[in-house]
Design an enzyme around this catalytic site. Sequence first.
Site, PDB file in Angstrom:
ATOM      1  N   ASP A 204       0.824  -1.204   0.000  1.00  0.00           N
ATOM      2  CA  ASP A 204       0.000   0.000   0.000  1.00  0.00           C
ATOM      3  C   ASP A 204       0.866   1.265   0.000  1.00  0.00           C
ATOM      4  O   ASP A 204       1.873   1.332   0.719  1.00  0.00           O
ATOM      5  CB  ASP A 204      -0.857  -0.027   1.291  1.00  0.00           C
ATOM      6  CG  ASP A 204      -2.029   0.936   1.252  1.00  0.00           C
ATOM      7  OD1 ASP A 204      -2.847   0.848   0.323  1.00  0.00           O
ATOM      8  OD2 ASP A 204      -2.132   1.777   2.173  1.00  0.00           O
ATOM      9  N   GLU A 246       2.069  -0.027  -4.662  1.00  0.00           N
ATOM     10  CA  GLU A 246       1.134   1.008  -5.121  1.00  0.00           C
ATOM     11  C   GLU A 246       1.828   2.364  -5.037  1.00  0.00           C
ATOM     12  O   GLU A 246       2.285   2.755  -3.974  1.00  0.00           O
ATOM     13  CB  GLU A 246      -0.107   1.019  -4.222  1.00  0.00           C
ATOM     14  CG  GLU A 246      -1.144   2.046  -4.662  1.00  0.00           C
ATOM     15  CD  GLU A 246      -2.132   2.443  -3.556  1.00  0.00           C
ATOM     16  OE1 GLU A 246      -3.248   2.856  -3.884  1.00  0.00           O
ATOM     17  OE2 GLU A 246      -1.773   2.360  -2.363  1.00  0.00           O
ATOM     18  N   HIS A 320     -10.481  -1.457  -5.588  1.00  0.00           N
ATOM     19  CA  HIS A 320     -11.458  -1.113  -4.556  1.00  0.00           C
ATOM     20  C   HIS A 320     -11.555   0.391  -4.295  1.00  0.00           C
ATOM     21  O   HIS A 320     -12.371   0.812  -3.473  1.00  0.00           O
ATOM     22  CB  HIS A 320     -11.080  -1.828  -3.262  1.00  0.00           C
ATOM     23  CG  HIS A 320      -9.752  -1.347  -2.732  1.00  0.00           C
ATOM     24  ND1 HIS A 320      -8.567  -1.572  -3.388  1.00  0.00           N
ATOM     25  CD2 HIS A 320      -9.444  -0.620  -1.639  1.00  0.00           C
ATOM     26  CE1 HIS A 320      -7.576  -1.013  -2.710  1.00  0.00           C
ATOM     27  NE2 HIS A 320      -8.085  -0.427  -1.635  1.00  0.00           N
TER      28      HIS A 320
HETATM   29  O1  TEU Z   1      -4.912   4.061  -1.398  1.00  0.00           O
HETATM   30  C1  TEU Z   1      -4.055   5.129  -1.561  1.00  0.00           C
HETATM   31  C2  TEU Z   1      -4.606   6.422  -1.993  1.00  0.00           C
HETATM   32  O2  TEU Z   1      -3.944   7.418  -1.816  1.00  0.00           O
HETATM   33  C3  TEU Z   1      -5.904   6.588  -2.683  1.00  0.00           C
HETATM   34  O3  TEU Z   1      -6.531   5.466  -3.102  1.00  0.00           O
HETATM   35  C4  TEU Z   1      -6.782   7.355  -1.797  1.00  0.00           C
HETATM   36  O4  TEU Z   1      -7.787   6.501  -1.361  1.00  0.00           O
HETATM   37  C5  TEU Z   1      -7.465   8.496  -2.441  1.00  0.00           C
HETATM   38  O5  TEU Z   1      -8.606   7.975  -3.026  1.00  0.00           O
HETATM   39  C6  TEU Z   1      -6.853   9.309  -3.477  1.00  0.00           C
HETATM   40  O6  TEU Z   1      -7.887  10.218  -3.842  1.00  0.00           O
HETATM   41  C7  TEU Z   1      -4.531   3.042  -0.544  1.00  0.00           C
HETATM   42  C8  TEU Z   1      -5.632   2.018  -0.454  1.00  0.00           C
HETATM   43  O7  TEU Z   1      -5.806   1.421  -1.707  1.00  0.00           O
HETATM   44  C9  TEU Z   1      -6.854   2.682   0.079  1.00  0.00           C
HETATM   45  O8  TEU Z   1      -7.975   1.822   0.084  1.00  0.00           O
HETATM   46  C10 TEU Z   1      -6.549   3.159   1.472  1.00  0.00           C
HETATM   47  O9  TEU Z   1      -7.624   3.888   1.984  1.00  0.00           O
HETATM   48  C11 TEU Z   1      -5.307   4.039   1.508  1.00  0.00           C
HETATM   49  O10 TEU Z   1      -4.231   3.501   0.757  1.00  0.00           O
HETATM   50  C12 TEU Z   1      -4.814   4.163   2.924  1.00  0.00           C
HETATM   51  O11 TEU Z   1      -4.283   2.956   3.358  1.00  0.00           O
END
Ligand code: TEU
Length: 549
Positions: A204, A246, A320
Site C-alpha cells: 500500500d 502502489e 477497490h
Molecule cells: O490508497 C491510496 C490512496 O492514496 C488513494 O486510493 C486514496 O484513497 C485516495 O482515493 C486518493 O484520492 C490506498 C488504499 O488502496 C486505500 O484503500 C486506502 O484507503 C489508503 O491507501 C490508505 O491505506
Amino acid sequence: MTQALQPWWKTATGYQIYPRSFCDSNGDGIGDLQGIISKLDHLRDLGVGFVWLSPVYASPMRDNGYDISDYRDIAPEFGTLEDFDQLVAQAQDKGIRIVMDLVVNHCSSDHDWFLKACETRDCPEHAYFYWRDQSPETNGPPDDQRACFGGSAWTWVEAVGRYYYGHFGPGQPDLNWHNPALRHEVFDMMNWWLDKGIGGFRIDVIELIGKDLDTRIYAEGPDMHRFIQDMHQACFAGRDIMTVGESWSAKPDTALLYCGDSRHEVDMVFNFNHIDAAWDQDKGRFGPNLFDLPTHKRILASWQDALANDGWNSLYLSNHDLPRPVSHYGCEGPYRVRSAKMLAMTMHLMKGTPFIYQGEEIGMTNAHFTEIGQFRDIETLGQLKEQSARGVSQQEFIAGANTNGRDNGRTPVQWDGTKHAGFTTGQPWIDVNTNYVDINVEEDRSDPNGVFAFYQNLIALRGELDIITKGSFALIGGDDPNVFAYERALDDQRLLVFGNFTDKTVHFQMPETRTTQGKIVLSNLYRDALPSGDHVTLAPFEAFACLLE
Ligand code: TEU
Ligand code: CA
C-alpha cells in the site's frame, strides 16, 4: 531456440478480492475468509494464477482494514488464522497463490504500538511514529497539511504534549520508517507471513515511506528507495514471490527506479497516471470524469515504452478505490457486455500482468446511490464534510461520489438473483446494487457469450500465445479519438489489437494498406477476418485481436 523461463507472475493473471464485499459465509452481512474459500472454484474456472487479497488483518475497520491494529492476526469478522491457512492451502490446490496486502506506511490508532506511544515519550514505541511540537507562531499544528480523508494531518496528544502525523487521517498514524527498530519489526512480520507460503505482497502507498516531513516532501521522499531496498534484502531476496507497490506518484521516468532488475526493490508498481489524468485539477476524483482516449492511450503507451526491456508493467482499470470500468469507460446500457469485453481485451493484451477486480469478470456497474446514508467510505464521508463546508450541495456531492467515489467498487459481488444477490443471508454492510437481478455470476456464467466466458478465453489465450507476455508493443493511430489500437511483435509474429471506445460505428485509418488477413484469435462480435485495405470499420464497442504470421 531456448528462451529463459519467465517467472510465474509474468504469465499469470491476478484477481483482487476486497474481502468485505466478496462473499459472506455466516450471515453477519460481511464477507469473510470462509466465503472466499467457498468461491475458489469460480476463480479456478476463470483461470487466475493469484489473488491479491485486500487487508484481512485485525482492524477497527475505519478504512475497512487499511488501518491495522494487529499485523499478526485476522479480523474476527473475516475469520481466524486457521481459516487463513486453509485459504492458502486450498487455493494452492487449485493453482492459485495468495498475495497479501501490506499496509505499513501507517497502522491503526488502535495498534498497541500507538497506544503505548501516546502514553509517554520514554518508550521505544513512541519513536515508531512521527511527532512534532506545536508551532510557536500559531500555537497550533506544525503546518497546514491536510489529511487525505479530511481535516488536519496533525493530531494533538495531551499526555505527550505533541502532535502526530497521519497522512490519511487521525485513525491512521504514519509509521516512522526512519526508526531502525520499526523497520525491523515490520520486516520480521513480513517474513512471518512469507513463511506461511503466501505468494507475495501488494504494498500500500509505497511512495509515502521515506517522506521528509520538515521539507514537506511526502511522496517519493529522499529515503524511499533505500527503505524499499532494505525491505527487499530482508524479506524478498531468494524467495519465489511477486511484489507490487502502489505508487500514486510513479511516472514513466521514475518507474525503473522501483522495478528495474538491478534495483532489487519490487517487481511492479501500480501507477495511476491513466487514472488521475481523468480527474479535475481542483475537484480531484469528485469532479467530473474527464476521460480522453488519446490521453489515455499516450499514458499507457509511455509505460509500455518505459518498461519495454527492463522492469514489468501491471495492467488494470479498476480496484477497490475506483469506479467500475463499464460505467467509467464503457456503457452501462445496451452495450454493457460488449464494452466490458472490449475494455478487458485492450487492457489484457498489452505487455504486463493483468489484474481483474472482483465483479469485473461479469461486468458489474457503479452503485448509483441516491442518499448520503448509503455511502460507507471514510474518504467519501470526509470529503462530504469538506465540500459541504465549501457550499457544495448534497445533490452535487452525490453525483460526484457516484461518478468516481470508492464505494462504487465496494458494493457486494452479485452471485445470483436471490435476495441480496446471494452475497449474504443477513443484512449487507453496504447496499447491493439493485441491478443484481439481471447482472449476476450465475446468469453471466450460464451464457457462452457472457463476460466471464470472454475473460476465460482471454486468460487461456495468454497461456497459448507467447507474444502476449513477451512481444514488443507499439501504438497504432495514437491520435485517433475513438479506437485504441496497437501492435505486438515477437520474431515473425504480429498481434494486432483494436478496441472501439464509442457507441458508434467508426472507421479507423490504418497506417499502411494490408493485404494479409491474418487469423482472428479473439473478438467480442462475430468477426472472422481483418479486412484488407487501408481502414478498419468497427461496430460500437467492438474489439478484436488478429494474429499475423
Ligand atoms: O490508497 C491510496 C490512496 O492514496 C488513494 O486510493 C486514496 O484513497 C485516495 O482515493 C486518493 O484520492 C490506498 C488504499 O488502496 C486505500 O484503500 C486506502 O484507503 C489508503 O491507501 C490508505 O491505506
Ligand atoms: Ca461474515
